[in-house]
Design a protein around this motif. Structure first.
Motif, short mmCIF file in Angstrom:
data_model
loop_
_atom_site.label_atom_id
_atom_site.label_comp_id
_atom_site.label_asym_id
_atom_site.label_seq_id
_atom_site.Cartn_x
_atom_site.Cartn_y
_atom_site.Cartn_z
N GLN A 35 0.86 -0.74 0.02
CA GLN A 35 0.13 -0.31 -0.02
C GLN A 35 1.49 0.79 0.55
O GLN A 35 0.28 2.03 -0.62
N LEU A 38 1.69 1.20 -3.82
CA LEU A 38 0.61 2.11 -4.43
C LEU A 38 0.44 3.88 -4.03
O LEU A 38 -0.52 4.71 -5.05
N ASP A 39 0.69 4.26 -2.94
CA ASP A 39 0.11 5.37 -2.43
C ASP A 39 1.16 5.90 -3.33
O ASP A 39 0.95 7.82 -3.71
N ILE A 41 3.04 5.73 -6.22
CA ILE A 41 2.30 6.00 -7.07
C ILE A 41 1.61 6.80 -7.16
O ILE A 41 1.70 7.40 -8.56
N GLU A 42 0.79 6.63 -6.88
CA GLU A 42 -0.60 7.41 -6.98
C GLU A 42 0.19 9.22 -6.94
O GLU A 42 -0.97 9.61 -7.50
N LYS A 43 0.74 9.31 -6.14
CA LYS A 43 1.17 10.87 -5.83
C LYS A 43 1.65 11.18 -6.23
O LYS A 43 1.66 12.63 -6.81
N ASP A 45 3.42 9.25 -9.68
CA ASP A 45 3.63 9.36 -10.71
C ASP A 45 3.41 10.55 -11.80
O ASP A 45 3.35 9.82 -13.77
N SER A 46 1.98 11.38 -11.92
CA SER A 46 1.22 11.70 -12.48
C SER A 46 2.49 12.39 -13.34
O SER A 46 2.76 12.95 -14.21
#
Length: 475
Positions: A35, A38-39, A41-43, A45-46
């Motif tokens: 997790q 994944l967090d 990446i979400e924060k 990777d954009s």
């Protein structure tokens, strides 16, 4: 989740070895580890664009790994630790699209052997990472998933062809990953983002399940990570024949640590040329600093030259040998496809003239001379220390450079890495310095064939005295 747990680092900047140990001791759960990444990446990777596809099985596998821990089951060395893989490496029922619209939606039926071995060691596939079209260039950009950016400076490249992998690890999106290397592609990206990577002896790790397979005598798959001990652990998991890749060699003697300490001091030569092309003075300075560090650690270190690299420029040899084989693979992949599905790198490859038979034979003989030259060198020395790249990470899209007063095209960035692909020698890329612009500078440690234990041991020594090995980008 930014909880500081080990060495005052958050979960997403722990190395794989530490994560595995904490999972086994129940200090942290596999679910928390997955997790946290994944967090991350979400924060981020954009802006970095390292991740192509997130594995939809990751959290389910993390929960299963957590149950196994709580039941007291016997755990594998990477139990519950997430890893990522370059998107040219097949993953069962997880998209593997090779950086091209031509392969959009492709779902392999089986894992590449390297992925299968990571899973068998307890690793959890987290995501697939970006790459150039068909894994062919020193920057990671394509028509399908776009351009990856360097987390140290988003205006710069994280390299290629394993640039998405290097960016993901540097940015805390993954602790450990798999890349591939034709001429530079695990060592160069590691240098541009300040992580570590291993290109093992050719054939040590099977290439089964990875495309393109030609020219097979130059392709490698290898681990990319945060620490030398992670490279050592991953290599112990990945190496050995699989019965399908004929180049895959026997495992030989290797342990999962750093290798046995040598009896007496190592004989180490260091060089930045001639034979590699021009090198920036600040890169030379970092290599010399590493040489001094090894000497201070009690090893015999001296400046050297390898005459075979001066007689035959390895990059030229490589270019004459690989073009025809790669062109055939690219022609087959692009046959019948529209022009707007093919990016500039494949177009550039397809536009190159074929190597004449005479030039091809001459290049094969030159490659043998380079191999002989390294064999002679390693009769006198245990290890070669050199640079990975002649400059630190560069701006996106630059095609020509002035390096130490000499104008060269972008292919020259491979000058110190491609000799190891031509010869099959093992090499490690690790950070040992910082540019005046605050960017990582890596060194390259090269051993003779099957000498992974020696270069891993020596790299761990340098890591222990380095003041830059645990730095992270401020994104």
């Amino acid at each position: 989740m930014d909880t500081k747990i080990n060495n005052n680092l958050p979960i997403y900047y722990q190395d794989a070895t530490a994560l595995a140990k904490m999972i086994r001791s129940k200090k942290i759960s596999p679910v928390e580890v997955v997790q946290a990444h994944l967090d991350r990446i979400e924060k981020y990777d954009s802006s970095v664009n390292a991740i192509v596809t997130i594995a939809d099985t990751a959290m389910k596998e993390a929960k299963a790994a957590e149950i196994a821990v709580m039941k007291g089951e016997k755990l594998k060395p990477l139990h519950g630790v997430p890893f990522t893989a370059k998107d040219s490496i097949d993953t069962e029922k997880i998209l593997t699209q090779r950086g091209s619209p031509i392969f959009k939606g492709r779902l392999p039926n089986t894992d590449a052997i390297s992925v299968a071995r990571m899973k068998a060691a307890g690793g959890i596939l987290l995501a697939k990472t970006n790459l150039p079209e068909f894994s062919y260039w020193i920057e990671s950009n394509n028509l399908l998933s776009g351009r990856s950016n360097n987390p140290w400076d988003l205006t710069r490249t994280p390299g290629g062809s394993s640039g998405g992998e290097s960016a993901a690890i540097a940015a805390g999106m993954s602790p450990l990953g798999l890349g591939t290397d034709l001429a530079i592609s695990v060592r160069g990206p590691a240098a541009q983002t300040g992580i570590v990577s291993l290109k093992a002896t050719h054939g040590s790790i099977p290439m089964t399940g990875i495309w393109p397979r030609v020219p097979r005598r130059f392709w490698h798959v290898g681990p990319m990570a945060r620490s030398i001990r992670d490279l050592s652990l991953a290599y112990s998991v990945l190496s050995g024949p699989d019965g399908y890749d004929a180049y895959s060699s026997s495992r030989g003697q290797f342990d999962a640590g750093f290798g046995k300490a040598p009896v007496g001091p190592l004989r180490i030569g260091w060089m930045v040329g001639p034979g590699f092309g021009p090198v920036d003075p600040e890169v030379i300075s970092v290599v010399e600093s590493a040489a001094n560090a090894l000497q201070n650690l009690g090893h015999r270190v001296e400046s050297v030259q390898i005459p075979a690299l001066e007689k035959d420029f390895a990059l030229d040899v490589f270019n004459r040998l690989h073009v025809m084989e790669m062109k055939d693979a690219f022609r087959e992949a692009t046959a019948g496809r529209s022009d707007d599905e093919i990016y500039k790198m494949a177009k550039a490859m397809l536009s190159l003239p074929d190597t004449s038979m005479k030039d091809f034979i001459d290049a094969e003989q030159a490659a043998d001379r380079i191999r002989d030259g390294f064999a002679e060198y390693f009769n006198q020395y245990d290890l070669l220390l050199t640079h990975v790249l002649p400059i630190a990470a560069h701006k996106h899209g630059v095609e020509e450079f002035i390096i130490n007063g000499q104008k060269v095209d972008a292919t020259y960035l491979q000058g110190a890495t491609v000799p190891l692909n031509v010869t099959g020698l093992p090499g490690i890329s690790m950070r040992f310095g910082t540019s005046k612009e605050g960017l990582p500078i890596n060194i390259q440690l090269v051993g003779t064939w099957q000498a992974e234990s020696t270069i891993l041991y020596t790299s761990s020594l340098l890591e222990s005295v380095s003041d830059v090995s645990n730095l992270h980008p401020n994104i």
